[in-house]
Design an enzyme around this catalytic site. Structure first.
Site, PDB file in Angstrom:
ATOM      1  N   LYS A  11      31.837  44.973  20.192  1.00 19.05           N
ATOM      2  CA  LYS A  11      32.977  44.219  19.644  1.00 19.05           C
ATOM      3  C   LYS A  11      32.837  42.742  19.969  1.00 19.05           C
ATOM      4  CE  LYS A  11      34.979  43.356  23.766  1.00 19.05           C
ATOM      5  NZ  LYS A  11      35.213  42.035  24.349  1.00 19.05           N
ATOM      6  N   ASP A 157      38.752  48.115  27.093  1.00 23.41           N
ATOM      7  CA  ASP A 157      38.068  47.916  25.805  1.00 23.41           C
ATOM      8  C   ASP A 157      37.679  49.226  25.113  1.00 23.41           C
ATOM      9  OD1 ASP A 157      38.172  45.168  25.915  1.00 23.41           O
ATOM     10  OD2 ASP A 157      36.167  44.954  26.800  1.00 23.41           O
TER      11      ASP A 157
HETATM   12  O1  C5P Z   1      39.630  47.987  32.084  1.00 26.33           O
HETATM   13  P1  C5P Z   1      38.283  47.447  32.451  1.00 26.33           P
HETATM   14  O2  C5P Z   1      37.652  48.227  33.569  1.00 26.33           O
HETATM   15  O3  C5P Z   1      37.368  47.269  31.295  1.00 26.33           O
HETATM   16  O4  C5P Z   1      38.545  45.986  33.000  1.00 26.33           O
HETATM   17  C1  C5P Z   1      37.605  45.320  33.789  1.00 26.33           C
HETATM   18  C2  C5P Z   1      38.298  44.258  34.608  1.00 26.33           C
HETATM   19  O5  C5P Z   1      38.681  43.167  33.773  1.00 26.33           O
HETATM   20  C3  C5P Z   1      39.567  44.679  35.305  1.00 26.33           C
HETATM   21  O6  C5P Z   1      39.293  45.266  36.559  1.00 26.33           O
HETATM   22  C4  C5P Z   1      40.305  43.364  35.452  1.00 26.33           C
HETATM   23  O7  C5P Z   1      39.780  42.637  36.553  1.00 26.33           O
HETATM   24  C5  C5P Z   1      39.903  42.611  34.196  1.00 26.33           C
HETATM   25  N1  C5P Z   1      40.910  42.747  33.119  1.00 26.33           N
HETATM   26  C6  C5P Z   1      42.121  42.081  33.240  1.00 26.33           C
HETATM   27  N2  C5P Z   1      43.059  42.195  32.254  1.00 26.33           N
HETATM   28  C7  C5P Z   1      42.809  42.937  31.152  1.00 26.33           C
HETATM   29  C8  C5P Z   1      41.574  43.597  30.998  1.00 26.33           C
HETATM   30  C9  C5P Z   1      40.648  43.483  32.010  1.00 26.33           C
HETATM   31  O8  C5P Z   1      42.366  41.394  34.233  1.00 26.33           O
HETATM   32  N3  C5P Z   1      43.733  43.044  30.215  1.00 26.33           N
END
Ligand code: C5P
Length: 320
Positions: A11, A157
């Site tokens: 993406k 994501d």
């Molecule tokens: O959800 P995911 O593991 O992909 O997110 C990775 C990191 O990105 C999270 O641990 C966080 O630090 C950051 N993040 C965030 N806010 C979001 C998405 C991701 O702070 N909406």
């Protein structure tokens, strides 16, 4: 033995607006995702030996074998792989149903085409493909909505890779409102990969630090219907709307990304943007030829490891 193959797309965020962190450290987002025709391919196979094993073969954007990334992936423990976590969720369901113990073992193989730590959701695409593949493998019959709920619990994501097309993401960026299913790719991109990846949490943390405790954050607003029309329309209409609140922070962390962006602008890009949390840079072109010219120009820039073309929107995770 039963074997199922599925794929899921990379993406780019056409817009990415970030609000102040919540107590759980996640940031509220208003973002518009576009799925790209750069896909991870994943095969799941029933196995006699209990457990979930993950193997990976990585490829460079030109299709050649990427030995360095493949070797790096081999070093990682299997359960650190998002595809493993996705499969584990569905395995619990399968083992409590008619499949019972015969769901105890599977082998997962990932043909990895999306660059790691590039801001293009490679790991999330693996998880989305694993959900679709395991749902089929174990005949669970979960609906798209049920898979989306599971996707949300695996990473912010993952729903975007599952749903594909062009979609509005709110909440953590994980509540999806599809805007276009991706049947007709019409946005032509050149993507420039950096020599070294960036970890998403570090970029969000740096943004918080730059804002400071009493920082002023812009209010998050949903795109208007006119903006949605432009975001889902042609490249000329899309270009002025591209925005990414993480870009300034990522450029501070990696000043050479500004050179990449400048190279794309000088080569005639309609617009240039950081992809997600970076460090990949996405340059928008008017057509396929324009994207090829941009990729050629970017390939020669010292700050660029690889450049390639891709298009969007395309459909989300699916069986192959
Ligand atoms: O959800 P995911 O593991 O992909 O997110 C990775 C990191 O990105 C999270 O641990 C966080 O630090 C950051 N993040 C965030 N806010 C979001 C998405 C991701 O702070 N909406």
């Amino acid at each position: 033995m039963r074997e199922i193959r599925a794929s899921a797309p990379a993406k780019v965020n056409l817009t990415l607006r970030v609000g102040p962190p919540s107590p759980d450290a996640y940031h509220p987002l208003v973002t518009v995702f576009e799925a790209l025709d750069l896909r991870e391919y994943l095969t799941v196979r029933t196995a006699r030996t209990p457990g979930i094993r993950v193997t990976t073969d990585a490829y460079l954007p030109d299709g050649s074998y990427d030995e360095a990334t493949t070797a790096r992936m081999r070093e990682l423990p299997a359960d650190s792989h998002l595809a493993h976590r996705a499969a584990k969720r569905l395995q619990r369901l399968a083992m409590s149903g008619p499949w019972g113990q015969s769901a105890a073992g599977i082998d997962i193989h990932v043909d990895k085409h999306i660059p790691m730590a590039g801001g293009m959701a490679g790991g999330s695409a693996d998880a989305a493909a694993a959900l679709v593949a395991c749902n089929e493998l174990w005949e669970l019959g979960l609906s798209g909505q049920q898979l989306e709920l599971l996707a949300r619990s695996l990473g912010a994501d993952v729903p975007a890779c599952l749903v594909g097309g062009i979609a509005l993401g709110t909440g953590r960026g994980d509540h999806m409102d599809p805007l276009d299913e991706g049947a007709q790719p019409r946005h032509h991109w050149a993507i420039a990969l950096a020599h070294e990846g960036l970890e998403t949490p570090g970029v969000f943390r740096a943004l918080d630090e730059a804002q400071g405790p009493g920082g002023t954050w812009k209010e998050l607003t949903q795109p208007s219907s006119e903006e949605i029309g432009a975001l889902t329309g042609d490249s000329l209409g899309l270009a002025p709307l591209l925005v990414n609140d993480l870009q300034e922070t990522a450029l501070r962390m990696r000043p050479e990304l500004a050179d990449t962006m400048r190279a794309a602008q000088n080569a005639g890009a309609l617009a240039v943007i950081l992809s997600g949390s970076g460090p990949s840079i996405a340059a928008l072109a008017q057509d396929a030829d324009g994207a090829h010219r941009l990729a050629q120009a970017l390939e020669g820039a010292p700050s660029v490891a690889h450049a390639f073309t891709t298009r969007g929107p395309v459909p989300g995770a699916r069986l192959e």
